[in-house]
Design a protein around this motif. Structure first.
Motif: not given
Length: 491
Positions: A314-330
């Motif tokens: 579940x966590x691996x899918x959450x990171x992979x699907x939302x990686x663009x969002x995570x890096x948009x915050x940086x």
């Protein structure tokens, strides 16, 4: 599984709160306030302190968990176990400090002149940080033997990260120079060490008076030999966790090490389920071996593997699907170059899927064989980093980590099966993996909608609903279903 579920739940809650704080640090605070090379410096100091402390400990953190069941006796202060646990590592610290000082020119020579000039003034502060890390790890091992695992995680995952946020904000607003920030960063580890010591005293377990009885419970030679094997085994884990940042810093730059550190921290979410369960798993497995209860060990092996697989996927899918969002915050675009590294580091999921194989080997009568696996792992990791970093940069180091994790866990899983006929898989594991793949594919069909935030919310909601419904509907993880039923009954 009762104590595992209680302690595991507490540790998981603490770990996920810590993950949220770590994400705030990673995505908002540190990249915004620190240039990549300065962030790389703090990452390097922690890496140095971790390996430094493990050399000094001489494997006694593992000794504390492996042998504590033989000393357990609250009425006698556990027969002087805590002073015994601290004594040799403190002598080891003095010896390692001598070599650390002599090796200063060699270590600094591995870095570019500008990076060496940045690291040089803080070299000896790495020794202070190592001392704090050493004493913390020994007390943490002692508390694990006592089945008190939550407070240590609370200090490390929550309190420390809150303090780092506060320190970084003081630096960002100009109240601290960078030099003062680094010294304060080291000092925070001293604060959580002090708090942990006060906690041990508060629960009435700070027994510091040495006794001769401690030398008679188990042969000292046996304890020291186990410590030596545990040292070499644990070092390979540190090499896997930290050699990549060292080698990225040396072969590329401290700035690249800072970028890689962000990618590594994002992928850390994948390790939380296994890490939370392993805190209580280590002393339980030691007790199973003492009691020669192989049936309970087999059940524990399979149950923890199912839980780690469900949560990890579940966590691996959450990171992979939302990686663009995570890096948009940086906001600093330099850090976005680590995106590919995060995806490769998702291979850390494999560590959770293969269960507690490493802990079974370490606590078993054949613990010496774990040394062979770990030395091979260490050498392979260094070799692959040396070959892949010059060619692929940050992605090469992440790929080296992936290959090392898969290799060591495959070897350990086979060894546990061959030696003890214990294996972590049942028919539910392929079912869980199939559910994860189907849920990920369907959630990934959600297109980009106006903003990264809205897209993340839609994909995450879709993934959560699909994944939870299929896991519970098929009873793929009976432990999760049983826990949900308990919650319903309480409500």
């Amino acid at each position: 599984m009762g104590i595992v579920q209680r302690q595991g739940l507490r540790n998981t809650v603490i770990s996920y709160l810590g993950l949220a704080l770590g994400f705030v640090n990673t995505a908002f605070v540190l990249p915004h306030l620190l240039a990549p090379e300065k962030l790389g410096l703090t990452t390097l100091l922690v890496s140095i302190a971790t390996v430094y402390a493990q050399f000094a400990a001489f494997g006694f953190a593992s000794v504390g968990i492996r042998f504590f069941p033989y000393f357990r006796s609250r009425e006698t202060g556990h027969q002087g176990f805590l002073p015994l646990l601290l004594a040799l590592p403190m002598l080891g610290f003095l010896l390692v400090t001598l070599f650390y000082g002599l090796g200063r020119p060699l270590l600094l020579a591995q870095y570019a002149p500008a990076d060496a000039a940045l690291l040089g003034p803080y070299y000896w502060w790495g020794s202070v940080l190592a001392l704090f890390t050493l004493l913390y790890s020994l007390q943490d091992a002692y508390l694990k033997g006592l089945y008190h695992t939550a407070f240590s995680g609370f200090l490390q995952d929550i309190v420390l990260r809150l303090l780092i946020v506060g320190l970084a904000l003081l630096y960002g607003r100009g109240y601290l120079s960078f030099h003062e920030f680094v010294l304060g960063y080291v000092g925070l580890y001293g604060i959580i060490l002090l708090l942990l010591t006060l906690y041990v005293s508060y629960i009435g377990e700070l027994h510091l008076r040495p006794t001769r009885a401690a030398l008679r419970v188990r042969p000292v030679g046996e304890i020291v030999r186990f410590g030596g094997f545990a040292l070499l085994s644990s070092l390979s884990g540190s090499i896997l966790g930290f050699i990549d940042s060292w080698m990225v810093g040396a072969q590329l730059s401290l700035a690249a090490a800072g970028v890689y550190g962000i990618a590594y921290n994002i992928s850390t979410a994948l390790t939380i389920p296994a890490r939370s369960l392993n805190k209580i798993a280590f002393p339980l497995l030691a007790q199973f071996w003492k009691d020669q209860d192989m049936a309970k060990m087999a059940d524990f092996y399979r149950s923890t593997t199912r839980l780690n697989t469900v949560l990890g996927c579940y966590l691996a899918l959450g990171i992979g699907l939302n990686l663009d969002f995570i890096y948009s915050l940086i906001k600093n675009p330099v850090y976005a170059t680590g995106t590919t590294a995060v995806l490769l580091l998702a291979g850390r999921l494999f560590d959770g899927i293969t269960g507690v194989n490493g802990l079974i080997v370490v606590t078993s009568p054949r613990y010496r064989f774990d040394l062979i696996f770990n030395l091979s792992l260490a050498g392979f990791t260094v070799l692959m980093n040396w070959l892949l970093i010059p060619r692929f940069g940050l992605t090469g180091s992440a790929l080296a980590t992936l290959l090392a994790i898969v290799g060591i866990n495959a070897a350990r899983t086979w060894f546990v099966w061959y030696s003890y006929r214990l294996q972590p898989f049942d028919r539910r594991i392929p079912l869980i993996l199939g559910i994860a793949a189907a849920s990920g594919l369907l959630a990934g069909l959600v297109p980009f909608v106006h903003s990264h935030l809205l897209t993340m919310l839609l994909r995450s909601a879709g993934l959560t609903i699909l994944y939870a419904a299929l896991i519970l509907g098929t009873n793929a993880a009976p432990e999760a279903t049983a826990y949900l039923q308990k919650l319903r009954n309480k409500v």
